[in-house]
Design a protein around this motif. Structure first.
Motif, PDB file in Angstrom:
ATOM      1  N   GLY A 170      37.042  65.176  38.772  1.00 20.31           N
ATOM      2  CA  GLY A 170      38.087  64.126  37.602  1.00 20.31           C
ATOM      3  C   GLY A 170      39.520  63.445  38.079  1.00 20.31           C
ATOM      4  O   GLY A 170      40.250  63.516  39.844  1.00 20.31           O
TER       5      GLY A 170
ATOM      6  N   GLU B 297      38.324  64.800  30.244  1.00 21.24           N
ATOM      7  CA  GLU B 297      38.124  65.796  31.196  1.00 21.24           C
ATOM      8  C   GLU B 297      37.920  66.926  31.053  1.00 21.24           C
ATOM      9  O   GLU B 297      39.220  67.213  29.930  1.00 21.24           O
ATOM     10  CB  GLU B 297      38.790  65.404  32.913  1.00 21.24           C
TER      11      GLU B 297
ATOM     12  N   ARG C 131      31.436  58.907  34.883  1.00 30.32           N
ATOM     13  CA  ARG C 131      32.118  59.401  35.581  1.00 30.32           C
ATOM     14  C   ARG C 131      30.317  61.088  36.516  1.00 30.32           C
ATOM     15  O   ARG C 131      29.559  60.803  35.880  1.00 30.32           O
ATOM     16  CB  ARG C 131      32.549  61.157  34.603  1.00 30.32           C
TER      17      ARG C 131
ATOM     18  N   ASN D  56      32.864  67.376  31.908  1.00 28.77           N
ATOM     19  CA  ASN D  56      33.224  66.047  32.073  1.00 28.77           C
ATOM     20  C   ASN D  56      31.595  65.576  31.042  1.00 28.77           C
ATOM     21  O   ASN D  56      30.977  64.518  31.308  1.00 28.77           O
ATOM     22  CB  ASN D  56      33.135  64.900  33.549  1.00 28.77           C
TER      23      ASN D  56
END
Length: 487
Positions: free
Chosen positions: A370, A335, A366, A320
């Motif tokens: 994801g 992602e 994040r 990420n």
């Protein structure tokens, strides 16, 4: 949902008491020049208050010129420390076994031959400069080779089977025979030996917040490196400021021996970030991410620039990533795995619709899962503790942002955010640093950024101490660095 409700109640009740988490913010007392290089590079020791816990372990390396020149001065001025740092990390992997050290070194150098194929020539020149500079300094090992180890180690996936796959994928039959000849007696096969290595297990997190949430619409970003602790690399904590010919100045925060950007900020207000994202789509046939993030800082001054650079190069393993831009005043998440990249901004419909999604306007964050369908299809941590931990940390972000009045989020809140999310060794109370849980913590680097063109402020904390006195970065001292004096 019940967990999130409890977190909201707790965070709202404590959001005003930033100092209760257990970290502090300190400013350097000065920068002592230790050595000067052949091409204008300078090595400084950052003079820290005695109470900060840093002692003499924090350095700043300021290098200038083309990439060979910058590499040469890095090797000349800090090559010995780079070697010591990565040798300590290697000994953590192998338990100090000389035979296993030889085996892993050979695997890493062979894997570097794959990664370097899609590494821009300027970074290969920099590594050549590191080799020459460390040789001129009389360092007992080639610092260029050591820097290549660091690139390989940082690029490894967290899953054991995936890790073995990418390490062995490119080996020829003759290379396998060489490795098998190095195996200790009775060790079993090559895969068995790799199973016994103490591999690094990354976690990490990143975020951005901007617009009507912040004072004056200022962008703030942050990054936690939750990794292997107490490996010896924290003896040489390092800020490196690069002034490349024909590129933008940029700074990285990390440790000696890590050539690329674990995280960083440029003179154009670009910040770069990473967190692990375990995918079954892995390869070393791409641009190694620590160098890729440096490349973005060197070449981009907008998010459009950064996305163009990203899409013109290939991914490796699942991560990420994220990029912030002061000029654009916002932050994007990426992602990734070997097969795809999915770009996200705030309130993306994919995240809004997800059962475990909880996005906010003018904020994006994040941990280690994801929301893109392709990401989800290849995600490997479903049903594991790692997945639960990732969702727990993700769920901390919204109540932190909700607890701050619109227009009031500032530097203090940015440091608070990154400190709360950092791994403290407990799933029950991220709001308190407690030494009794540090043996389960793994936060080794925690950084908040206030990016601005030709200015900006970095708040960076590194792990402190060793053994029973080890302290996670997010529970120690955040070093405030005014970058306007360094660009």
């Amino acid at each position: 949902r019940k967990m999130r409700a409890a977190l909201v109640a707790t965070l709202v009740a404590t959001a005003a008491a930033f100092d209760e988490v257990g970290y502090s913010i300190v400013e350097p007392r000065g920068y002592s020049l230790l050595r000067e290089g052949e091409y204008g590079g300078k090595l400084y020791q950052v003079q820290m208050p005695l109470t900060s816990g840093y002692g003499r372990s924090l350095y700043l390396l300021d290098v200038h010129g083309d990439h060979y020149s910058m590499g040469y001065d890095q090797g000349l001025l800090f090559g010995a420390e780079m070697v010591k740092s990565l040798e300590a990390l290697l000994n953590t992997l192998t338990g100090g076994s000389k035979a296993l050290n030889t085996l892993i070194e050979k695997i890493m150098m062979w894997q570097w031959q794959t990664l370097k194929k899609q590494t821009p020539q300027e970074y290969l020149d920099e590594i050549a400069g590191l080799s020459a500079g460390s040789k001129a300094a009389g360092v007992h090992r080639d610092a260029g080779d050591v820097a290549a180890w660091g690139v390989v180690l940082a690029n490894l996936p967290g899953d054991g089977d995936d890790l073995k796959y990418v390490l062995l994928d490119e080996l020829s039959a003759s290379q396998r025979r060489v490795l098998e000849a190095l195996l200790p007696p009775g060790a079993g096969g090559l895969e068995d030996v790799l199973d016994g290595i103490h591999w690094l297990h990354p976690g990490c997190s990143n975020f951005g917040v901007w617009g009507n949430r912040t004072e004056g619409g200022q962008l703030y970003t942050g990054r936690n490196l939750d990794w292997e602790v107490d490996t010896g690399i924290n003896d040489y904590k390092l800020v490196t400021v690069y002034h490349p010919s024909g590129g933008y100045a940029h700074a990285t925060m990390g440790f000696a021996g890590i050539l690329g950007a674990l995280t960083g900020m440029s003179s154009q207000g670009i910040t770069v970030h990473e967190a692990n994202l375990e995918s079954d789509q892995d390869s070393f046939r791409g641009f190694p991410w620590t160098l890729r993030l440096r490349y973005i800082m060197e070449k981009a001054n907008t998010l459009a620039d950064a996305q163009g650079i990203w899409e013109a190069s290939n991914n490796t393993c699942g991560f990420n990533h994220a990029v912030g831009s002061a000029k654009d005043g916002r932050f994007v998440a990426i992602e990734t795995d070997y097969g795809h990249s999915a770009f996200f901004s705030d309130m993306d419909p994919r995240e809004v619709a997800a059962e475990n999604g909880d996005p906010r306007p003018a904020a994006l964050y994040r941990t280690n899962h994801g929301f893109d369908p392709e990401t989800i299809a290849h995600y490997q941590w479903n049903g594991t503790f790692a997945d639960q931990d990732s969702n727990t940390r993700y769920a901390l972000f919204p109540p932190i942002f909700d607890a701050v009045d619109l227009g009031a989020y500032s530097d203090d809140e940015a440091v608070y955010t990154v400190a709360v999310i950092g791994s403290k060794g407990t799933e029950d109370d991220f709001l308190k640093c407690n030494a009794s849980t540090y043996n389960s913590a793994n936060n080794v680097l925690s950084v908040a950024f206030r990016p601005e063109a030709n200015a900006g402020t970095i708040y960076a904390a590194w792990e402190l101490g060793a053994g029973e006195s080890w302290v996670p970065a997010c529970c120690g001292a955040y070093v405030k660095i005014d970058m306007s004096t360094w660009w």
